[in-house]
Design an enzyme around this catalytic site. Sequence first.
Site, PDB file in Angstrom:
ATOM      1  N   HIS A  36       0.922  -1.147  -0.166  1.00 40.13           N
ATOM      2  CA  HIS A  36      -0.050  -0.024   0.103  1.00 40.13           C
ATOM      3  C   HIS A  36       0.844   1.284   0.067  1.00 40.13           C
ATOM      4  CE1 HIS A  36      -2.716   3.048   0.986  1.00 40.13           C
ATOM      5  NE2 HIS A  36      -2.346   2.958   2.434  1.00 40.13           N
ATOM      6  N   TYR A  67      -6.812   8.442  -0.338  1.00 37.77           N
ATOM      7  CA  TYR A  67      -7.359   9.009   0.751  1.00 37.77           C
ATOM      8  C   TYR A  67      -6.343  10.302   1.100  1.00 37.77           C
ATOM      9  CZ  TYR A  67      -4.070   6.273   3.475  1.00 37.77           C
ATOM     10  OH  TYR A  67      -2.916   5.525   3.946  1.00 37.77           O
ATOM     11  N   ASP A 358     -28.858 -21.832   9.629  1.00 43.84           N
ATOM     12  CA  ASP A 358     -30.229 -22.623   9.548  1.00 43.84           C
ATOM     13  C   ASP A 358     -30.030 -23.266   8.512  1.00 43.84           C
ATOM     14  OD1 ASP A 358     -30.313 -20.575   7.584  1.00 43.84           O
ATOM     15  OD2 ASP A 358     -32.502 -20.879   7.345  1.00 43.84           O
ATOM     16  N   THR A 360     -31.304 -27.826   6.753  1.00 42.26           N
ATOM     17  CA  THR A 360     -32.624 -29.001   6.895  1.00 42.26           C
ATOM     18  C   THR A 360     -31.709 -30.333   7.136  1.00 42.26           C
ATOM     19  OG1 THR A 360     -32.387 -29.192   4.207  1.00 42.26           O
ATOM     20  CG2 THR A 360     -33.996 -28.118   4.971  1.00 42.26           C
TER      21      THR A 360
HETATM   22  C1  FAD Z   1       0.900   2.626   4.888  1.00 44.47           C
HETATM   23  C2  FAD Z   1       0.077   1.932   5.628  1.00 44.47           C
HETATM   24  C3  FAD Z   1      -1.017   2.820   5.960  1.00 44.47           C
HETATM   25  C4  FAD Z   1      -1.902   2.285   6.673  1.00 44.47           C
HETATM   26  N1  FAD Z   1      -3.097   3.021   7.138  1.00 44.47           N
HETATM   27  C5  FAD Z   1      -3.929   2.453   7.989  1.00 44.47           C
HETATM   28  C6  FAD Z   1      -5.015   3.206   8.572  1.00 44.47           C
HETATM   29  O1  FAD Z   1      -5.051   4.235   8.335  1.00 44.47           O
HETATM   30  N2  FAD Z   1      -6.102   2.617   9.181  1.00 44.47           N
HETATM   31  C7  FAD Z   1      -5.840   1.447   9.565  1.00 44.47           C
HETATM   32  O2  FAD Z   1      -6.928   0.932  10.066  1.00 44.47           O
HETATM   33  N3  FAD Z   1      -4.902   0.277   9.092  1.00 44.47           N
HETATM   34  C8  FAD Z   1      -3.961   1.061   8.287  1.00 44.47           C
HETATM   35  N4  FAD Z   1      -3.041   0.327   7.791  1.00 44.47           N
HETATM   36  C9  FAD Z   1      -3.175  -1.277   8.169  1.00 44.47           C
HETATM   37  C10 FAD Z   1      -2.474  -1.620   9.454  1.00 44.47           C
HETATM   38  O3  FAD Z   1      -1.280  -0.932   9.593  1.00 44.47           O
HETATM   39  C11 FAD Z   1      -2.077  -3.090   9.445  1.00 44.47           C
HETATM   40  O4  FAD Z   1      -3.427  -3.721   9.284  1.00 44.47           O
HETATM   41  C12 FAD Z   1      -2.135  -3.476  11.001  1.00 44.47           C
HETATM   42  O5  FAD Z   1      -1.105  -2.744  11.463  1.00 44.47           O
HETATM   43  C13 FAD Z   1      -1.929  -4.934  11.267  1.00 44.47           C
HETATM   44  O6  FAD Z   1      -1.706  -5.393  12.735  1.00 44.47           O
HETATM   45  P1  FAD Z   1      -1.437  -6.573  13.185  1.00 44.47           P
HETATM   46  O7  FAD Z   1      -1.028  -6.387  14.612  1.00 44.47           O
HETATM   47  O8  FAD Z   1      -2.371  -7.396  12.864  1.00 44.47           O
HETATM   48  O9  FAD Z   1      -0.057  -6.852  12.401  1.00 44.47           O
HETATM   49  P2  FAD Z   1       1.295  -5.866  12.586  1.00 44.47           P
HETATM   50  O10 FAD Z   1       1.171  -4.573  12.863  1.00 44.47           O
HETATM   51  O11 FAD Z   1       2.146  -6.333  11.492  1.00 44.47           O
HETATM   52  O12 FAD Z   1       2.088  -6.806  13.755  1.00 44.47           O
HETATM   53  C14 FAD Z   1       2.232  -8.150  13.853  1.00 44.47           C
HETATM   54  C15 FAD Z   1       3.397  -8.363  14.834  1.00 44.47           C
HETATM   55  O13 FAD Z   1       3.798  -9.651  14.794  1.00 44.47           O
HETATM   56  C16 FAD Z   1       4.977 -10.026  15.075  1.00 44.47           C
HETATM   57  N5  FAD Z   1       5.477 -11.374  14.702  1.00 44.47           N
HETATM   58  C17 FAD Z   1       5.749 -11.705  13.302  1.00 44.47           C
HETATM   59  N6  FAD Z   1       6.115 -13.179  13.511  1.00 44.47           N
HETATM   60  C18 FAD Z   1       6.271 -13.270  14.920  1.00 44.47           C
HETATM   61  C19 FAD Z   1       6.467 -14.471  15.479  1.00 44.47           C
HETATM   62  N7  FAD Z   1       6.944 -15.660  15.068  1.00 44.47           N
HETATM   63  N8  FAD Z   1       6.564 -14.580  16.864  1.00 44.47           N
HETATM   64  C20 FAD Z   1       6.191 -13.358  17.634  1.00 44.47           C
HETATM   65  N9  FAD Z   1       5.680 -12.374  17.119  1.00 44.47           N
HETATM   66  C21 FAD Z   1       5.751 -12.306  15.634  1.00 44.47           C
HETATM   67  C22 FAD Z   1       5.919  -8.758  14.262  1.00 44.47           C
HETATM   68  O14 FAD Z   1       6.985  -8.359  14.767  1.00 44.47           O
HETATM   69  C23 FAD Z   1       4.725  -7.799  14.510  1.00 44.47           C
HETATM   70  O15 FAD Z   1       5.069  -6.919  15.672  1.00 44.47           O
HETATM   71  C24 FAD Z   1      -1.818   0.941   6.910  1.00 44.47           C
HETATM   72  C25 FAD Z   1      -0.865  -0.237   6.451  1.00 44.47           C
HETATM   73  C26 FAD Z   1       0.237   0.383   5.860  1.00 44.47           C
HETATM   74  C27 FAD Z   1       1.207  -0.350   5.410  1.00 44.47           C
END
Ligand code: FAD
Length: 654
Positions: A36, A67, A358, A360
Amino acid sequence: SEGDIETGVVAIACGVWSPKLARMAGACIPLTPAVHQMIDIGPVPRFERATRSIEFPIVRDMDTNMYERQDGTSLEIGSYAHRPILYEPEDLPSVEEAPLSPTEFPFTQEDFAPQLEHALELMPEIVGDESVGIKYAINGILSLTPDGMPIVGETPEVEGLWSAAAIWVKEGPGFGKAIAEWMVYGESEIDLHSSDVARFHEHHGTSVHIKARTAEGFNKMYGIVHPAEQWASNRDLRLSPFHARERELGAVFFEAAGWERPQWYESNAPLLDEFADRVVRREAEWDARWWSPIINAEHLAMRERAAIFDLTAFSIFDVTGPGALDALQHVSQRQVDVPVGRVVYTPWLSPGGGFKSDLTIMRLADDEFRVVTGGAHGMADRKWLRDHLPQDGSAHGSAHLVDVTSEWCTLGLWGPRARDILATVSRDDLSGEGFPFATCRTIDVELLQVLASRISYVGDLGWELYVPMEQGARLWDVVWEAGRAHGAVPAGIGVYGTTGRLEKCYRAYGTELESEYTVVEAGMAPPRVKDADFVGKAAHLRHRDEEPAAILSTLTVDDHTSSTGVARYPLGREPILTRTGEPLTDSKGRRSYVTSAGAGPSLGKHLLMAYLPPEHAVAGAELAVEYLGERYPVTVAVAGATPVFDPENARIRA
Ligand SMILES: Cc1cc2nc3c(=O)[nH]c(=O)nc-3n(C[C@H](O)[C@H](O)[C@H](O)COP(=O)(O)OP(=O)(O)OC[C@H]3O[C@@H](n4cnc5c(N)ncnc54)[C@H](O)[C@@H]3O)c2cc1C
């Protein structure tokens, strides 16, 4: 490195790395890391005094998939308009390897150039200000899923292994709460079925599927997507044995769970002349997109004569063994301990008494049952049932579930001539007494042995006919030939899922029936509750003693004329308001909205279903529906489940 932690529950909340972790345990979280693009420009003189984010409104520009968002003295410009740039979780660098962050890839300027032009056009004073420079530009990585929805819940493959993936920041707190509730209470306050990790069918987990659908879906994320819009990629995966015949008949196929299902048949175009003025057309392109007036004509032909449907997309599970009855009693709200040869329609409830499904159930023998449910929700139903089967060696005896979806195809035959048609190719007793409604039996149809089930989702006399897949083409040909003399037509899911269903006020899982609504609110409480215990029973008994906070009702649109004089037809999900434009909110804080919308061709009306607060759920109550910014008058036709067409159910029981 710090040692092992033993626990019965593990949640994978690892963002784009989640598929890798799931695979380690033998589970599947089908998502792909995708780029993105976002740039950060500033300092913007106009934001000089801003100290926080979003002191100015966020602009979402639907036409350009972009946006613009103020953040301190900067403006962030993000785009979902560029080409899809997808990775594998394995492609992501480790923290040590990554120059910035493992989820920040070098900015590809060429992909963003047209977007910057759009931003300049929209906000020339800010973006065109030469003193405002680009501070930061990234190809950020986020999770894309094949259907665009998050992936949460216990994985079907590994007990105790949960997914909390493909969740954005904006819904993060809500999902955190909901997943915790789900783990502790067995369900969340908010219905999460469309995000359930158990929703996926096997093919959804293949890399080819994930890549194709996420590539196709990327630009839809910020786009204006028609509610009936079909996917273009990865089609023709699951084909019923009737498919070649349907293609010859000009079927327009919609997809469900990978199955190709005729939505309507172009070969039925002559029916438009036959039913002439009774077929309502739609003038507005949006209302008529992914739709045809032929659906309404097929419906009328079914009501007058008969129609043949392809229902092979059903998910079908055989539940057998000494514990089969108890297992199904335990998950089913209705009585399943019925004589062999009976068909039971039943909701499956959540612990809180909302709808889990739901479907059958046919009782084929004392300890043999066949569960038939919709394809789209089939996998989640399978997990729910498996989770509730007795363990081997339990006091009630064991029960086994076999998914026989790929073994059986299903042909539906309904309409006033259905019995005459079937009687020309079967010598079995098909009379009302010999083959009553809600029963099933194996009959001879020409040289085929057919499991016939006399139920109907369209409200007419007829049967679901089941044969092994390889005999399906023969079944089609036999019924088709027999039907010709009676004027039978092929009809699509446009009739089965919408027009036929809505005229009968039949509810559908996922639209009307969700865990946030109760059986009583849906108007589906049986006169008495069975003695046997079942999931959600205590809550259901409580709901029966309470005044329902809302009542599922069917409404008709009184006047379709918009301010420009064009007749408009709501498609579903629109707000229901008072005639003066006030929203309706029930005592549980839920707003009234259209759960399903579609034509009722036999009535010449456009029908809407909606949960209404009791004071408005009164036949004749005058309300309004808001569609694309305009209000249209509607009237409550029925509060509760009484059909608006054939309320006595005379046709179905003929
Ligand atoms: C440029 C950009 C802009 C965005 N803008 C928005 C926005 O405006 N609004 C919005 O809602 N969302 C936005 N998003 C999306 C949002 O940032 C992500 O969807 C969100 O951060 C995902 O959160 P998460 O906790 O699922 O994953 P992440 O934030 O990726 O966290 C995952 C974590 O898991 C850890 N991990 C990985 N493997 C392991 C392992 N084996 N053991 C332990 N830990 C591990 C990683 O180190 C990381 O800390 C944006 C994304 C991008 C790229």
